[in-house]
Scaffold this motif. Sequence first.
Motif, PDB file in Angstrom:
ATOM      1  N   MET A  50       0.808  -1.191   0.112  1.00  0.00           N
ATOM      2  CA  MET A  50      -0.104   0.032   0.020  1.00  0.00           C
ATOM      3  C   MET A  50       0.960   1.206   0.175  1.00  0.00           C
ATOM      4  O   MET A  50       0.322   2.230   0.274  1.00  0.00           O
ATOM      5  CB  MET A  50      -0.984  -0.071   1.234  1.00  0.00           C
ATOM      6  N   GLY A  51       2.272   1.178  -0.221  1.00  0.00           N
ATOM      7  CA  GLY A  51       3.029   2.085  -0.223  1.00  0.00           C
ATOM      8  C   GLY A  51       4.079   2.076   0.604  1.00  0.00           C
ATOM      9  O   GLY A  51       4.430   0.894   1.206  1.00  0.00           O
ATOM     10  N   SER A  52       5.006   3.230   0.855  1.00  0.00           N
ATOM     11  CA  SER A  52       6.111   2.823   1.509  1.00  0.00           C
ATOM     12  C   SER A  52       6.392   3.959   2.583  1.00  0.00           C
ATOM     13  O   SER A  52       5.705   5.101   2.556  1.00  0.00           O
ATOM     14  CB  SER A  52       7.528   2.825   0.626  1.00  0.00           C
ATOM     15  N   PHE A  53       7.270   3.637   3.730  1.00  0.00           N
ATOM     16  CA  PHE A  53       7.507   4.796   4.668  1.00  0.00           C
ATOM     17  C   PHE A  53       8.708   4.285   5.410  1.00  0.00           C
ATOM     18  O   PHE A  53       9.398   3.173   5.339  1.00  0.00           O
ATOM     19  CB  PHE A  53       6.457   4.759   5.804  1.00  0.00           C
ATOM     20  N   THR A  54       9.415   5.287   6.079  1.00  0.00           N
ATOM     21  CA  THR A  54      10.819   5.062   6.562  1.00  0.00           C
ATOM     22  C   THR A  54      10.513   5.330   8.268  1.00  0.00           C
ATOM     23  O   THR A  54       9.988   6.316   8.716  1.00  0.00           O
ATOM     24  CB  THR A  54      11.697   6.261   6.094  1.00  0.00           C
ATOM     25  N   VAL A  55      11.290   4.459   8.886  1.00  0.00           N
ATOM     26  CA  VAL A  55      11.437   4.718  10.158  1.00  0.00           C
ATOM     27  C   VAL A  55      12.883   5.046  10.683  1.00  0.00           C
ATOM     28  O   VAL A  55      13.798   4.443  10.047  1.00  0.00           O
ATOM     29  CB  VAL A  55      10.869   3.499  11.147  1.00  0.00           C
ATOM     30  N   GLN A  56      12.975   5.851  11.724  1.00  0.00           N
ATOM     31  CA  GLN A  56      14.313   5.842  12.255  1.00  0.00           C
ATOM     32  C   GLN A  56      14.321   5.175  13.750  1.00  0.00           C
ATOM     33  O   GLN A  56      13.411   5.569  14.396  1.00  0.00           O
ATOM     34  CB  GLN A  56      14.451   7.589  12.358  1.00  0.00           C
ATOM     35  N   LEU A  57      15.419   4.658  14.005  1.00  0.00           N
ATOM     36  CA  LEU A  57      15.763   3.981  15.137  1.00  0.00           C
ATOM     37  C   LEU A  57      16.382   4.776  16.003  1.00  0.00           C
ATOM     38  O   LEU A  57      17.471   5.406  15.888  1.00  0.00           O
ATOM     39  CB  LEU A  57      16.428   2.443  14.797  1.00  0.00           C
ATOM     40  N   TYR A  58      16.153   4.582  17.536  1.00  0.00           N
ATOM     41  CA  TYR A  58      16.738   5.157  18.632  1.00  0.00           C
ATOM     42  C   TYR A  58      18.131   4.737  18.763  1.00  0.00           C
ATOM     43  O   TYR A  58      18.047   3.347  19.353  1.00  0.00           O
ATOM     44  CB  TYR A  58      15.886   5.172  19.721  1.00  0.00           C
ATOM     45  N   ASP A  59      19.246   5.351  18.732  1.00  0.00           N
ATOM     46  CA  ASP A  59      20.625   4.889  19.156  1.00  0.00           C
ATOM     47  C   ASP A  59      20.497   4.372  20.539  1.00  0.00           C
ATOM     48  O   ASP A  59      21.299   3.431  20.878  1.00  0.00           O
ATOM     49  CB  ASP A  59      21.482   5.809  18.817  1.00  0.00           C
ATOM     50  N   ASN A  60      19.690   4.853  21.538  1.00  0.00           N
ATOM     51  CA  ASN A  60      20.177   4.548  23.001  1.00  0.00           C
ATOM     52  C   ASN A  60      19.233   3.409  23.349  1.00  0.00           C
ATOM     53  O   ASN A  60      18.929   3.118  24.525  1.00  0.00           O
ATOM     54  CB  ASN A  60      20.085   5.785  23.921  1.00  0.00           C
ATOM     55  N   VAL A  61      18.459   2.508  22.380  1.00  0.00           N
ATOM     56  CA  VAL A  61      17.689   1.638  22.848  1.00  0.00           C
ATOM     57  C   VAL A  61      18.552   0.611  21.880  1.00  0.00           C
ATOM     58  O   VAL A  61      17.923   0.041  20.865  1.00  0.00           O
ATOM     59  CB  VAL A  61      16.340   1.602  22.116  1.00  0.00           C
ATOM     60  N   PRO A  62      19.708   0.101  22.320  1.00  0.00           N
ATOM     61  CA  PRO A  62      20.593  -0.659  21.443  1.00  0.00           C
ATOM     62  C   PRO A  62      20.084  -2.151  21.020  1.00  0.00           C
ATOM     63  O   PRO A  62      20.355  -2.424  19.949  1.00  0.00           O
ATOM     64  CB  PRO A  62      21.851  -0.641  22.428  1.00  0.00           C
ATOM     65  N   TYR A  63      19.561  -2.883  21.897  1.00  0.00           N
ATOM     66  CA  TYR A  63      19.327  -4.253  21.670  1.00  0.00           C
ATOM     67  C   TYR A  63      18.246  -4.326  20.560  1.00  0.00           C
ATOM     68  O   TYR A  63      18.199  -5.014  19.498  1.00  0.00           O
ATOM     69  CB  TYR A  63      19.060  -5.077  22.868  1.00  0.00           C
ATOM     70  N   HIS A  64      17.191  -3.507  20.894  1.00  0.00           N
ATOM     71  CA  HIS A  64      16.102  -3.477  19.820  1.00  0.00           C
ATOM     72  C   HIS A  64      16.460  -2.698  18.755  1.00  0.00           C
ATOM     73  O   HIS A  64      15.920  -3.339  17.648  1.00  0.00           O
ATOM     74  CB  HIS A  64      14.788  -2.853  20.607  1.00  0.00           C
ATOM     75  N   LYS A  65      17.238  -1.786  18.433  1.00  0.00           N
ATOM     76  CA  LYS A  65      17.697  -1.329  17.263  1.00  0.00           C
ATOM     77  C   LYS A  65      18.426  -2.228  16.505  1.00  0.00           C
ATOM     78  O   LYS A  65      18.351  -2.601  15.335  1.00  0.00           O
ATOM     79  CB  LYS A  65      18.482  -0.137  17.425  1.00  0.00           C
ATOM     80  N   ALA A  66      19.415  -3.087  17.174  1.00  0.00           N
ATOM     81  CA  ALA A  66      20.354  -3.815  16.661  1.00  0.00           C
ATOM     82  C   ALA A  66      19.323  -5.033  15.917  1.00  0.00           C
ATOM     83  O   ALA A  66      19.625  -5.500  14.989  1.00  0.00           O
ATOM     84  CB  ALA A  66      21.129  -4.702  17.496  1.00  0.00           C
ATOM     85  N   ASN A  67      18.543  -5.526  16.888  1.00  0.00           N
ATOM     86  CA  ASN A  67      17.400  -6.689  16.318  1.00  0.00           C
ATOM     87  C   ASN A  67      16.919  -6.465  15.187  1.00  0.00           C
ATOM     88  O   ASN A  67      16.912  -7.182  14.137  1.00  0.00           O
ATOM     89  CB  ASN A  67      16.494  -7.033  17.513  1.00  0.00           C
ATOM     90  N   PHE A  68      16.270  -4.928  14.974  1.00  0.00           N
ATOM     91  CA  PHE A  68      15.620  -4.841  13.850  1.00  0.00           C
ATOM     92  C   PHE A  68      16.215  -4.684  12.430  1.00  0.00           C
ATOM     93  O   PHE A  68      15.901  -4.929  11.668  1.00  0.00           O
ATOM     94  CB  PHE A  68      14.840  -3.457  14.247  1.00  0.00           C
ATOM     95  N   ILE A  69      17.657  -3.984  12.793  1.00  0.00           N
ATOM     96  CA  ILE A  69      18.546  -3.865  11.555  1.00  0.00           C
ATOM     97  C   ILE A  69      18.815  -5.210  11.384  1.00  0.00           C
ATOM     98  O   ILE A  69      19.300  -5.768  10.031  1.00  0.00           O
ATOM     99  CB  ILE A  69      19.803  -3.169  12.004  1.00  0.00           C
ATOM    100  N   PHE A  70      19.202  -6.333  12.297  1.00  0.00           N
ATOM    101  CA  PHE A  70      19.630  -7.580  11.856  1.00  0.00           C
ATOM    102  C   PHE A  70      18.689  -8.194  11.125  1.00  0.00           C
ATOM    103  O   PHE A  70      18.976  -8.969  10.088  1.00  0.00           O
ATOM    104  CB  PHE A  70      20.094  -8.225  12.994  1.00  0.00           C
ATOM    105  N   LEU A  71      17.390  -8.241  11.509  1.00  0.00           N
ATOM    106  CA  LEU A  71      16.348  -9.153  10.703  1.00  0.00           C
ATOM    107  C   LEU A  71      16.060  -8.382   9.438  1.00  0.00           C
ATOM    108  O   LEU A  71      15.883  -9.116   8.548  1.00  0.00           O
ATOM    109  CB  LEU A  71      15.222  -9.105  11.716  1.00  0.00           C
ATOM    110  N   THR A  72      16.183  -7.139   9.472  1.00  0.00           N
ATOM    111  CA  THR A  72      16.189  -6.431   8.053  1.00  0.00           C
ATOM    112  C   THR A  72      17.256  -6.950   7.320  1.00  0.00           C
ATOM    113  O   THR A  72      16.807  -7.261   6.033  1.00  0.00           O
ATOM    114  CB  THR A  72      16.117  -5.053   8.073  1.00  0.00           C
TER     115      THR A  72
END
Length: 236
Positions: A83-105
């Motif tokens: 249905m279209g595209s969007f962009t998210v920015q991840l918070y640097d100081n929530v490291p495990y969740h950020k790393a997890n999302f980048i890793f899975l992507t």
Amino acid sequence: MLLKKITLHTILLLFLAGCGDSSAKKQIGEQVKSAEKDTTQIDSLTSIQEEEKFLLTEENAIDFFFDYQKDLKVNKVKLTTSMGSFTVQLYDNVPYHKANFIFLTRKGYFDGTQFHRVVKNFIIQGGNADDKATPEKRREIGRYLLPPDTRKGYKHHRGTLSMPSSEINNPHMLASPYEFFIVVTNPGSYHLDGEYTPFGKVIQGMEVVDKINKVRVGKGDWPFQNVYIEKAEVLE
């Protein structure tokens, strides 16, 4: 590999047939055995490497993502949906969740998954699917949960990217790493603060999130017509 073995045998047998010297025959025979031994060792090593394929578990996930996030310079992910595209920015100081999302992507996990839960004027939730490929991808990555990280001061404003907790045997509200939700409520859904972990926000394409939130849904808040994440990509 079998074809190579047959070819090697054929060449050497032809050579032996035309060679009358017994010592030469013996020497060549030993070379054949040595070549076969080397081939067997390579096959065995490949088999062992496949068996020892790394899987994430609840025992190693924290250490893995602690190391993974150390050199992580990126913090934006673009999600292209049906249905279209969007962009998210991840918070640097929530490291495990950020790393997890980048890793899975980067692993391509989100590609082909769906926004499987849509609650009007509240959230859209993605990362699951009603196919066989998604659970198979999870098995290949591993089975693990992430600890909540709710003390960084982030609230569930409209557009916030957050991680749901697992509903199975989970008294400590550990996060389900394969799924995420985005808050649609204006100005926000602050009753979620302290319970779930905000780890990013939509910075472009919020109108697409709103569009997904308006689709017709059935039992369990699953859209009647599947809304796919066609491609998730890290913006390097």
